[in-house]
Motif scaffolding. Structure first.
Motif, PDB file in Angstrom:
ATOM      1  N   LEU A   1      -4.946 -12.153  50.725  1.00 48.05           N
ATOM      2  CA  LEU A   1      -3.981 -12.157  49.570  1.00 48.05           C
ATOM      3  C   LEU A   1      -2.550 -12.179  49.992  1.00 48.05           C
ATOM      4  O   LEU A   1      -1.918 -12.893  49.468  1.00 48.05           O
ATOM      5  N   ILE A   2      -2.195 -11.308  50.857  1.00 42.78           N
ATOM      6  CA  ILE A   2      -0.960 -11.200  51.352  1.00 42.78           C
ATOM      7  C   ILE A   2      -0.329 -12.668  51.905  1.00 42.78           C
ATOM      8  O   ILE A   2       0.571 -13.401  51.531  1.00 42.78           O
ATOM      9  N   LEU A   3      -1.483 -13.266  52.997  1.00 38.07           N
ATOM     10  CA  LEU A   3      -1.207 -14.483  53.527  1.00 38.07           C
ATOM     11  C   LEU A   3      -1.184 -15.766  52.292  1.00 38.07           C
ATOM     12  O   LEU A   3      -0.380 -16.546  52.514  1.00 38.07           O
ATOM     13  N   HIS A   4      -1.777 -15.591  51.296  1.00 38.03           N
ATOM     14  CA  HIS A   4      -1.868 -16.484  50.314  1.00 38.03           C
ATOM     15  C   HIS A   4      -0.669 -16.481  49.457  1.00 38.03           C
ATOM     16  O   HIS A   4      -0.004 -17.501  49.073  1.00 38.03           O
ATOM     17  N   VAL A   5      -0.222 -15.373  49.222  1.00 38.52           N
ATOM     18  CA  VAL A   5       1.119 -15.073  48.356  1.00 38.52           C
ATOM     19  C   VAL A   5       2.183 -15.893  49.253  1.00 38.52           C
ATOM     20  O   VAL A   5       3.111 -16.510  48.709  1.00 38.52           O
ATOM     21  N   HIS A   6       2.267 -15.344  50.601  1.00 34.74           N
ATOM     22  CA  HIS A   6       3.355 -15.850  51.412  1.00 34.74           C
ATOM     23  C   HIS A   6       3.045 -17.427  51.556  1.00 34.74           C
ATOM     24  O   HIS A   6       4.423 -17.991  51.470  1.00 34.74           O
ATOM     25  N   GLU A   7       2.095 -18.114  51.502  1.00 31.37           N
ATOM     26  CA  GLU A   7       1.979 -19.426  51.456  1.00 31.37           C
ATOM     27  C   GLU A   7       2.613 -20.081  50.181  1.00 31.37           C
ATOM     28  O   GLU A   7       3.301 -21.023  50.246  1.00 31.37           O
ATOM     29  N   GLN A   8       2.449 -19.540  49.066  1.00 32.93           N
ATOM     30  CA  GLN A   8       2.797 -19.865  48.016  1.00 32.93           C
ATOM     31  C   GLN A   8       4.346 -19.864  47.841  1.00 32.93           C
ATOM     32  O   GLN A   8       4.882 -20.867  47.466  1.00 32.93           O
ATOM     33  N   LEU A   9       4.748 -18.745  48.063  1.00 35.89           N
ATOM     34  CA  LEU A   9       6.489 -18.596  48.247  1.00 35.89           C
ATOM     35  C   LEU A   9       6.929 -19.813  49.168  1.00 35.89           C
ATOM     36  O   LEU A   9       8.103 -20.204  48.975  1.00 35.89           O
ATOM     37  N   SER A  10       6.146 -19.812  50.297  1.00 34.74           N
ATOM     38  CA  SER A  10       6.831 -20.826  51.312  1.00 34.74           C
ATOM     39  C   SER A  10       6.872 -22.312  50.817  1.00 34.74           C
ATOM     40  O   SER A  10       7.774 -22.942  51.383  1.00 34.74           O
ATOM     41  N   ARG A  11       6.035 -22.600  49.845  1.00 35.75           N
ATOM     42  CA  ARG A  11       6.118 -24.071  49.175  1.00 35.75           C
ATOM     43  C   ARG A  11       7.302 -23.935  48.328  1.00 35.75           C
ATOM     44  O   ARG A  11       7.262 -23.086  47.404  1.00 35.75           O
ATOM     45  N   LYS A  12       7.972 -25.076  48.133  1.00 33.34           N
ATOM     46  CA  LYS A  12       9.159 -25.289  47.233  1.00 33.34           C
ATOM     47  C   LYS A  12       8.399 -25.363  45.849  1.00 33.34           C
ATOM     48  O   LYS A  12       9.188 -25.124  44.683  1.00 33.34           O
ATOM     49  N   GLU A  13       7.338 -26.029  45.645  1.00 31.42           N
ATOM     50  CA  GLU A  13       6.539 -26.211  44.338  1.00 31.42           C
ATOM     51  C   GLU A  13       5.070 -25.428  44.313  1.00 31.42           C
ATOM     52  O   GLU A  13       4.448 -25.448  45.268  1.00 31.42           O
TER      53      GLU A  13
END
Length: 275
Positions: A125-137
């Protein structure tokens, strides 16, 4: 900081108080500091060594780090390999609202019971949220759902403790600390802080360090850094952020900021505003 030390921050323009960090460290060492947010991270490579709650702790690849708001800690690489990790900084208003939705009383008072835990589900979950925030959209519903699941998994590792166990003397020190927090942007005098704590100068410093593991001055610097971050996140200039947060000059601000974030305020702001 060497060329092998890298710190990349990302923030959501639609979710204030939610920031992610991807870091690589070899020689850089964090000084003792704390965050206003709840900090949740995953060690990806190497060993993260840090002192928290008066004890040295280690996080190895795959393990999760949990730091409650205002929990004093430091950090450095504890092995020969470069340390790589991901952190999420989640404002307690986010977690508090989610915990309230779950039926928890005093969700804003939630604190972790351990700093290093094992949980494959929480790690993903942590890695997933990080990946989402790293994307501009990203998908707003997906991110909020992930945050709910994140809080749901964190809940098992803490409780909503309060300061009811403090002695009257300790409560006075807490009142003085709250005063320092509210007035950190001003040039405070130790006498006025000690008057609130009802202690002499050196007795107050001793009691403060005993309770919070840092001196009042270190705490004040940390408060000013947090105020400056809010200014930088909103697009303020470095000079405006410097003086609005209570630092004497830009050079002092830059020096203290690098100790706690690994990069300069300008590099941090560029990373955040371009994420």
């Amino acid at each position: 900081m060497t060329q092998t030390d890298h710190f990349t921050y990302a923030a959501s323009p639609r979710h204030k108080g939610l920031v992610s960090l991807q870091a690589q460290m070899t020689e850089f060492e964090y000084g003792r500091h704390a965050h206003e947010e709840f900090a949740i991270g995953v060690t990806l490579q190497g060993v993260q060594e840090f002192t928290c709650a008066s004890s040295m702790q280690r996080s190895t690849p795959g393990q999760i780090m949990l730091f409650s708001p205002e929990e004093i800690h430091d950090g450095h690489s504890g092995g020969d390999d470069a340390l790589r990790y991901v952190m999420l900084y989640v404002n307690m208003s986010w977690l508090g609202n989610i915990f309230t939705a779950m039926g928890m009383r005093n969700g804003m008072q939630f604190r972790a019971n351990a700093n290093v835990v094992e949980s494959p589900a929480l790690r993903q979950l942590i890695l997933h949220v990080h990946e989402q925030l790293s994307r501009k959209e990203y998908d707003d519903i997906a991110l909020n759902s992930s945050l709910y699941l994140l809080a749901e998994n964190i809940r098992q590792y803490g409780d909503n403790r309060t300061d009811n166990r403090l002695t009257p003397a300790h409560r006075n020190v807490l009142l003085a600390r709250e005063f320092m927090y509210e007035h950190a942007h001003e040039q405070l005098q130790l006498d006025e802080v000690c008057a609130i704590a009802q202690l002499s100068k050196f007795h107050f410093i001793r009691q403060f360090k005993k309770l919070y593991s840092i001196t009042p001055h270190q705490y004040l610097i940390n408060c000013r850094i947090q105020r400056a971050i809010a200014q930088l996140n909103s697009g303020s200039s470095l000079l405006d952020a410097t003086y609005a947060s209570g630092f004497f000059d830009l050079s002092h601000f830059i020096r203290y900021f690098k100790k706690s974030h690994g990069i300069t305020p300008r590099q941090y702001q560029t990373s955040i505003l371009n994420s």
